[in-house]
Design an enzyme around this catalytic site. Structure first.
Site, PDB file in Angstrom:
ATOM      1  CD  GLN A   1      -2.592  -1.481   2.545  1.00 47.10           C
ATOM      2  OE1 GLN A   1      -2.635  -0.353   3.384  1.00 47.10           O
ATOM      3  NE2 GLN A   1      -3.412  -2.139   2.716  1.00 47.10           N
TER       4      GLN A   1
ATOM      5  CE1 TYR B   1      -9.491  -6.953   6.316  1.00 43.60           C
ATOM      6  CE2 TYR B   1      -7.382  -6.489   7.708  1.00 43.60           C
ATOM      7  CZ  TYR B   1      -8.444  -5.866   7.046  1.00 43.60           C
ATOM      8  OH  TYR B   1      -8.405  -4.772   6.475  1.00 43.60           O
TER       9      TYR B   1
ATOM     10  CE1 TYR C   1     -14.165  11.358  16.292  1.00 36.16           C
ATOM     11  CE2 TYR C   1     -12.219  11.929  16.886  1.00 36.16           C
ATOM     12  CZ  TYR C   1     -13.431  12.223  16.539  1.00 36.16           C
ATOM     13  OH  TYR C   1     -13.851  13.566  16.690  1.00 36.16           O
TER      14      TYR C   1
ATOM     15  CG  HIS D   1      -3.633   0.097   7.704  1.00 34.14           C
ATOM     16  ND1 HIS D   1      -4.159  -0.475   8.593  1.00 34.14           N
ATOM     17  CD2 HIS D   1      -4.166  -0.854   6.321  1.00 34.14           C
ATOM     18  CE1 HIS D   1      -5.217  -1.331   8.107  1.00 34.14           C
ATOM     19  NE2 HIS D   1      -5.068  -1.538   6.941  1.00 34.14           N
TER      20      HIS D   1
END
Length: 526
Positions: free
Chosen positions: A241, A418, A407, A303
């Site tokens: 990523q 997963y 949060y 990420h």
């Protein structure tokens, strides 16, 4: 094993050891995850602890049974064959060691092949890995004892007899809402983009597009893709990523020609999310300067966050992912991982940031407890910053960001890991902000725009959220309280949507994520 030992005994021993090993591994996985939460001062009652362990046995357990079963079958055949003529008296120990080594090799292979850095969360550190391997060793010891009995014989189980014990389980997909097609027309502006990530509109009518492999591309006002990438882009770490992420023009771009790029920097073994600024002169970047680098460094290429949003006071907010294997860091103010940071245009810290006076916190942090924020917009009408973030298996969220707020990740989430294991027992937890909307199952949200034009009156004031998994754009009414998804759009394109933007002309622009990605323009059907 004596000559009178039957195959049913061998098969029963294997089946029993397999179930015991899978159950022990599931229990170990749960305990490691819950202990990590205790390290964040999360209170977990004994009832919740036991209920989470039991739930993981039924959800994570079957998944782990498959993974463990394959490694256990191979390792025990090798162990029994290897001790048929030699080391017969050591057969029990050899079977135990082979089970542990086989599981270790399986973990390494799965982590190499699977997109996340570490599939089984308990194996992220040495202690968790050793505990999982110990559970496999117990299963190997049990199989040897049951299969050979007291006589220590030499036969070994046949693969065909036990393969039926290792079966893949199917899990149903979540419900998909019906798609309502508005009266719109979709046309291709540019094709041949390699994994485009972000789009910015230039004052002359042209556009800039980032490609994740590390290129910044310019599109002319006539809609032609310049064959030569913009020069002067910073050195970018690519793979997985990692890559070049957002491009954002400075608020005074017409005068300063300033723009900002977010990207992965460093090496696979020590990398960061970085932010740089430069001046765009023709097809070149000048005076490039790195102004922020997330710390600490992390291992792996997952990420990063990387979205940029400007606030009315001229400061910018940059999202930073949790690095996948570092989720507990999102609760630690001594780390940028899993946070939003607020910076001045030169990268310095605004004096009114929420943690500037906390000696134990990094002063750039604006909010924390995030997993991987890749959608970030400022709502001028509502005077609020809106973000969405990826959950794991479900639990994608839309949040309204308040300075200094927590949060929740990984203390509270609607998603599972997963592997269907519980990340946490809690969907809400005191001191954390619940999401305004969550998607379970996951849509894998990407870019996000707040539509404010009149060309599509029904969409005015709504969020348009790209979906990588759903290959659609989700129209969400943000509301003053909870947000509500109204419909899914553009699914007929059948492509992963990486970015969504509203153009100066009121059209909606989409970037599709593929090796041959496209820039699409959506206009009202005439």
């Amino acid at each position: 094993m004596s000559e009178r030992t039957s195959w049913p005994r061998v098969i029963l021993g294997f089946a029993t050891a397999l179930v015991v090993g899978a159950a022990l591994g599931s229990v170990v996985q749960t305990q490691v995850n819950l202990i990590a939460l205790l390290g964040l001062d999360v209170e977990i009652g004994i009832g919740t602890w036991l209920a989470t362990t039991l739930e993981d046995l039924f959800k994570f357990g079957p998944v782990y049974l498959v993974m463990f079963g394959v490694s256990f079958l191979v390792s025990q055949i090798v162990a029994m064959v290897g001790t048929r003529f030699v080391l017969t008296s050591w057969r029990t120990s050899v079977c135990a060691l082979a089970a542990a080594v086989g599981l270790w090799a399986t973990f390494k292979l799965v982590d190499h092949l699977a997109p996340p850095p570490t599939l089984i969360a308990a194996t992220r550190d040495v202690g968790g890995m050793l505990a999982m391997l110990a559970s496999a060793a117990i299963a190997g010891w049990l199989f040897a004892r049951m299969a050979t009995g007291r006589s220590g014989a030499r036969r070994y189980p046949g693969a065909a007899a036990v393969l039926a014990l290792v079966t893949l389980l199917g899990f149903p997909d979540g419900e998909v809402r019906a798609e309502t097609v508005d009266s719109y027309r979709v046309e291709t502006v540019v094709s041949g983009l390699e994994h485009p990530w972000s789009l910015a509109f230039l004052p002359d009518g042209g556009m800039l597009v980032t490609e994740r492999p590390g290129r910044l591309r310019r599109i002319t006002p006539d809609g032609e893709l310049d064959p030569e990438p913009v020069s002067g882009v910073p050195e970018v770490l690519t793979g997985g990523q990692a890559g070049l992420f957002d491009v954002s023009l400075a608020p005074d771009f017409e005068d300063s020609r300033g723009l900002y790029l977010s990207y992965a920097c460093g090496t696979v073994q020590a990398n960061h999310t970085c932010l740089a600024r430069a001046r765009l002169e023709g097809n070149d970047l000048r005076d490039l300067e790195e102004i922020f680098r997330a710390r600490p460094a992390k291992v792996g290429t997952a990420h990063y966050g990387g979205r940029i949003a400007w606030l009315p006071d001229g400061t910018l907010v940059l999202s930073l992912g949790d690095g996948f294997d570092y989720r507990e860091e999102a609760q630690r103010l001594s780390s940028h991982i899993g946070t939003l940071v607020r910076l001045r245009p030169d990268g310095t810290v605004p004096p009114d940031n929420p943690f500037v006076d906390d000696p134990d916190a990094l002063p750039e942090i604006y909010s924390y407890g995030h997993r991987n924020v890749q959608g970030l917009v400022y709502d001028d009408a509502g005077e609020r910053l809106i973000a969405h973030e990826h959950g794991p298996r479900g639990g994608d969220e839309i949040n309204v960001i308040e300075p200094g707020a927590n949060y929740g990740w990984p203390v509270a989430t609607h998603g599972l890991d997963y592997t269907w294991a519980r990340v946490t027992p809690y969907t809400e937890y005191p001191g954390t902000e619940p999401p305004r909307l969550h998607w379970t199952p996951s849509i894998a949200p990407s870019g996000m725009a707040l539509y404010t034009d009149d060309r599509f009156p029904r969409w005015r004031g709504d969020l348009l959220v790209g979906g990588l998994v759903t290959r659609a754009v989700h129209r969400v009414e943000p509301g003053s309280g909870d947000a509500t998804e109204r419909e899914r759009l553009f699914g007929e394109q059948g492509e992963r949507i990486r970015d969504v933007r509203t153009g100066p002309d009121g059209s909606v622009y989409l970037l599709t994520d593929s090796p041959e990605g496209r820039l699409l323009r959506v206009t009202p059907q005439q």
